[in-house]
Motif scaffolding. Sequence first.
Motif, PDB file in Angstrom:
ATOM      1  N   GLN A 199       0.816  -0.945  -0.150  1.00 47.61           N
ATOM      2  CA  GLN A 199       0.276   0.071   0.157  1.00 47.61           C
ATOM      3  C   GLN A 199       0.637   1.426   0.214  1.00 47.61           C
ATOM      4  O   GLN A 199       2.374   1.343  -0.324  1.00 47.61           O
ATOM      5  CB  GLN A 199      -0.878   0.339   0.771  1.00 47.61           C
ATOM      6  CG  GLN A 199      -0.271   0.029   2.456  1.00 47.61           C
ATOM      7  CD  GLN A 199      -1.029   0.226   3.677  1.00 47.61           C
ATOM      8  OE1 GLN A 199      -1.582  -0.540   3.820  1.00 47.61           O
ATOM      9  NE2 GLN A 199      -0.739   1.461   4.774  1.00 47.61           N
TER      10      GLN A 199
ATOM     11  N   ILE B 218       3.150   4.396   0.068  1.00 48.47           N
ATOM     12  CA  ILE B 218       4.240   4.998  -1.029  1.00 48.47           C
ATOM     13  C   ILE B 218       4.418   4.215  -1.559  1.00 48.47           C
ATOM     14  O   ILE B 218       5.158   3.568  -2.740  1.00 48.47           O
ATOM     15  CB  ILE B 218       5.212   6.104  -0.395  1.00 48.47           C
ATOM     16  CG1 ILE B 218       4.162   7.419   0.228  1.00 48.47           C
ATOM     17  CG2 ILE B 218       6.485   6.005  -0.789  1.00 48.47           C
ATOM     18  CD1 ILE B 218       4.949   7.700   0.785  1.00 48.47           C
TER      19      ILE B 218
ATOM     20  N   ASP C 258       6.206  -7.409   0.981  1.00 53.17           N
ATOM     21  CA  ASP C 258       5.856  -7.040   2.570  1.00 53.17           C
ATOM     22  C   ASP C 258       5.178  -7.725   3.174  1.00 53.17           C
ATOM     23  O   ASP C 258       4.479  -9.194   2.705  1.00 53.17           O
ATOM     24  CB  ASP C 258       3.785  -5.837   1.948  1.00 53.17           C
ATOM     25  CG  ASP C 258       3.493  -4.654   3.132  1.00 53.17           C
ATOM     26  OD1 ASP C 258       3.196  -4.456   2.245  1.00 53.17           O
ATOM     27  OD2 ASP C 258       2.577  -5.400   3.663  1.00 53.17           O
TER      28      ASP C 258
ATOM     29  N   ASN D 148      11.650   0.961   1.141  1.00 53.67           N
ATOM     30  CA  ASN D 148      10.713   1.388   1.861  1.00 53.67           C
ATOM     31  C   ASN D 148       9.879   1.558   3.246  1.00 53.67           C
ATOM     32  O   ASN D 148       8.650   2.396   3.898  1.00 53.67           O
ATOM     33  CB  ASN D 148       9.658   1.498   0.513  1.00 53.67           C
ATOM     34  CG  ASN D 148       8.136   1.981   1.149  1.00 53.67           C
ATOM     35  OD1 ASN D 148       7.649   3.261   0.692  1.00 53.67           O
ATOM     36  ND2 ASN D 148       7.034   1.106   1.255  1.00 53.67           N
TER      37      ASN D 148
ATOM     38  N   TYR E 278      11.247   7.533  15.387  1.00 50.44           N
ATOM     39  CA  TYR E 278      10.941   7.228  13.851  1.00 50.44           C
ATOM     40  C   TYR E 278      11.981   8.292  13.206  1.00 50.44           C
ATOM     41  O   TYR E 278      12.476   7.502  12.729  1.00 50.44           O
ATOM     42  CB  TYR E 278       9.202   7.355  13.035  1.00 50.44           C
ATOM     43  CG  TYR E 278       8.614   7.838  12.161  1.00 50.44           C
ATOM     44  CD1 TYR E 278       9.140   6.498  11.397  1.00 50.44           C
ATOM     45  CD2 TYR E 278       8.525   9.383  11.222  1.00 50.44           C
ATOM     46  CE1 TYR E 278       8.603   6.889  10.335  1.00 50.44           C
ATOM     47  CE2 TYR E 278       8.631   9.646  10.281  1.00 50.44           C
ATOM     48  CZ  TYR E 278       8.894   8.466   9.481  1.00 50.44           C
ATOM     49  OH  TYR E 278       8.811   7.737   8.196  1.00 50.44           O
TER      50      TYR E 278
ATOM     51  N   ILE F 132       2.380  12.577   3.578  1.00 47.25           N
ATOM     52  CA  ILE F 132       1.977  12.155   2.687  1.00 47.25           C
ATOM     53  C   ILE F 132       0.243  11.032   2.216  1.00 47.25           C
ATOM     54  O   ILE F 132       0.664  10.718   3.752  1.00 47.25           O
ATOM     55  CB  ILE F 132       2.888  10.930   1.502  1.00 47.25           C
ATOM     56  CG1 ILE F 132       4.190  11.987   1.091  1.00 47.25           C
ATOM     57  CG2 ILE F 132       2.151  10.163   0.085  1.00 47.25           C
ATOM     58  CD1 ILE F 132       3.510  12.725  -0.208  1.00 47.25           C
TER      59      ILE F 132
ATOM     60  N   SER G 103      -1.109   7.961   2.481  1.00 45.50           N
ATOM     61  CA  SER G 103      -0.869   7.006   2.165  1.00 45.50           C
ATOM     62  C   SER G 103      -2.236   6.359   3.702  1.00 45.50           C
ATOM     63  O   SER G 103      -2.768   7.068   3.778  1.00 45.50           O
ATOM     64  CB  SER G 103       0.672   6.768   2.746  1.00 45.50           C
ATOM     65  OG  SER G 103       0.562   6.515   4.081  1.00 45.50           O
TER      66      SER G 103
ATOM     67  N   GLY H 191      -2.058   4.399   5.251  1.00 39.62           N
ATOM     68  CA  GLY H 191      -1.034   3.705   6.633  1.00 39.62           C
ATOM     69  C   GLY H 191      -1.604   5.264   7.660  1.00 39.62           C
ATOM     70  O   GLY H 191      -1.876   6.100   8.446  1.00 39.62           O
TER      71      GLY H 191
HETATM   72  P1  NAD Z   1       2.062   2.296   5.070  1.00 37.58           P
HETATM   73  O1  NAD Z   1       1.656   2.776   6.310  1.00 37.58           O
HETATM   74  O2  NAD Z   1       0.669   3.145   3.971  1.00 37.58           O
HETATM   75  O3  NAD Z   1       2.708   0.919   4.674  1.00 37.58           O
HETATM   76  C1  NAD Z   1       3.561   0.794   5.127  1.00 37.58           C
HETATM   77  C2  NAD Z   1       3.729  -0.426   4.501  1.00 37.58           C
HETATM   78  O4  NAD Z   1       5.103  -1.413   5.321  1.00 37.58           O
HETATM   79  C3  NAD Z   1       2.769  -1.276   4.573  1.00 37.58           C
HETATM   80  O5  NAD Z   1       2.211  -2.126   3.612  1.00 37.58           O
HETATM   81  C4  NAD Z   1       2.341  -2.447   6.168  1.00 37.58           C
HETATM   82  O6  NAD Z   1       2.392  -3.499   5.471  1.00 37.58           O
HETATM   83  C5  NAD Z   1       4.863  -2.733   5.371  1.00 37.58           C
HETATM   84  N1  NAD Z   1       5.312  -2.696   6.993  1.00 37.58           N
HETATM   85  C6  NAD Z   1       4.915  -2.484   7.604  1.00 37.58           C
HETATM   86  N2  NAD Z   1       6.490  -3.310   8.970  1.00 37.58           N
HETATM   87  C7  NAD Z   1       6.385  -4.343   7.697  1.00 37.58           C
HETATM   88  C8  NAD Z   1       7.855  -5.040   8.323  1.00 37.58           C
HETATM   89  N3  NAD Z   1       8.220  -5.619   8.864  1.00 37.58           N
HETATM   90  N4  NAD Z   1       8.012  -6.000   6.836  1.00 37.58           N
HETATM   91  C9  NAD Z   1       7.675  -5.263   5.579  1.00 37.58           C
HETATM   92  N5  NAD Z   1       6.855  -4.380   5.454  1.00 37.58           N
HETATM   93  C10 NAD Z   1       6.272  -4.140   6.164  1.00 37.58           C
HETATM   94  O7  NAD Z   1       3.309   3.880   4.750  1.00 37.58           O
HETATM   95  P2  NAD Z   1       3.654   4.734   3.838  1.00 37.58           P
HETATM   96  O8  NAD Z   1       2.710   5.585   4.637  1.00 37.58           O
HETATM   97  O9  NAD Z   1       3.243   4.679   2.862  1.00 37.58           O
HETATM   98  O10 NAD Z   1       4.578   4.620   4.753  1.00 37.58           O
HETATM   99  C11 NAD Z   1       6.281   3.942   2.894  1.00 37.58           C
HETATM  100  C12 NAD Z   1       7.457   5.394   3.655  1.00 37.58           C
HETATM  101  O11 NAD Z   1       7.683   6.082   3.608  1.00 37.58           O
HETATM  102  C13 NAD Z   1       8.212   4.872   5.099  1.00 37.58           C
HETATM  103  O12 NAD Z   1       9.644   4.169   5.499  1.00 37.58           O
HETATM  104  C14 NAD Z   1       7.712   5.724   5.988  1.00 37.58           C
HETATM  105  O13 NAD Z   1       8.765   6.461   6.716  1.00 37.58           O
HETATM  106  C15 NAD Z   1       7.987   7.046   4.501  1.00 37.58           C
HETATM  107  N6  NAD Z   1       7.204   8.160   4.337  1.00 37.58           N
HETATM  108  C16 NAD Z   1       6.213   8.504   4.903  1.00 37.58           C
HETATM  109  C17 NAD Z   1       5.556   9.131   4.893  1.00 37.58           C
HETATM  110  C18 NAD Z   1       4.281   9.825   4.940  1.00 37.58           C
HETATM  111  O14 NAD Z   1       4.130  11.203   5.163  1.00 37.58           O
HETATM  112  N7  NAD Z   1       3.391   8.388   4.378  1.00 37.58           N
HETATM  113  C19 NAD Z   1       6.624  10.166   4.626  1.00 37.58           C
HETATM  114  C20 NAD Z   1       7.631  10.454   5.030  1.00 37.58           C
HETATM  115  C21 NAD Z   1       8.193   9.352   5.197  1.00 37.58           C
END
Ligand code: NAD
Length: 244
Positions: free
Chosen positions: A16, A18, A37, A85, A150, A183, A185, A187
């Motif tokens: 899901q 990013i 994932d 990611n 984090y 973003i 997302s 999550g």
């Molecule tokens: P999200 O929570 O929507 O998705 C994260 C995914 O990672 C999920 O599908 C989850 O099942 C998977 N995951 C969790 N633990 C795991 C594990 N142990 N092994 C494998 N997969 C695992 O997150 P997102 O918002 O899409 O974030 C993705 C990346 O982008 C992350 O590294 C996050 O730190 C980074 N990020 C997000 C934001 C934001 O605002 N959404 C901003 C900056 C950076």
Amino acid sequence: MAETEQRVALVTGAAQGIGAAIAEELAEEGLKVVVTDVNGEGAAKVAERIGGVAKTLDVSSPEQVAAVVGEIVDELGRIDVLVNNAALVPLTPWADITFEEWRKVMSVNLDGLYLVTHAVTPVMGKAGYGRIVNIASNTFVAGTPDCAHYVATKGASIGLVRALAGELGRLGITINAVAPGIIASEGVLAGPHQAGFEFVVPMQAFDRRGLPKDVAPAVAFLASEKAGWITGQTLVVDAGHTRN
Ligand code: NAD
Ligand code: 4PL
């Protein structure tokens, strides 16, 4: 060993958000994408949609990482691109972060980086070619409150990029970070971070919420053949929220 001429990308946490958008972007650019994932069902749905291959992978498990990287090499013969990611994205004030929560975030966000990168770099090194992109966060630039564990792991992901660029460059591998801002997302939309848009959007240059597809093209560029003179860098992708 079954080999493919197509470049192969391994994306973690790609069921899901990013990660899924990155997987889709890389598939559109013609790569064979291994969508991984801890949520294997979600990964399978994304893989089906983009014509990729799905694998269940908890990045904090040394056994699973070794098994999945071995399977990819056996089945596809190569790993050209790794996108680190997968991460937990918590929102917890410092006073409430227990050591248990601290360790959990470290195990996924930091141990996961070590495990997957350490398993993939010998494969890339043998081929004399590789592109690694770590998904960091502009929280490391902004010092965003209520997620110190984090932010510490995201600083570490940038540290790893800087530290490894030299060692991996000798092997023909580039390693860079992309640091998104907030973003929308799955999550973030499902949790307390969504309240952040109210404060962050007015600081951005563009007046709307960032989407996963706003981040993916920067990752695809750094993962491309053409980005071979760029390594050890961090590209902030946050609509100008922070300016470093
Ligand atoms: P999200 O929570 O929507 O998705 C994260 C995914 O990672 C999920 O599908 C989850 O099942 C998977 N995951 C969790 N633990 C795991 C594990 N142990 N092994 C494998 N997969 C695992 O997150 P997102 O918002 O899409 O974030 C993705 C990346 O982008 C992350 O590294 C996050 O730190 C980074 N990020 C997000 C934001 C934001 O605002 N959404 C901003 C900056 C950076
Ligand atoms: C600005 O990386 O960069 C909330 C949640 N707000 O995960 C992030 C900002 C979040 C961010 C992030």
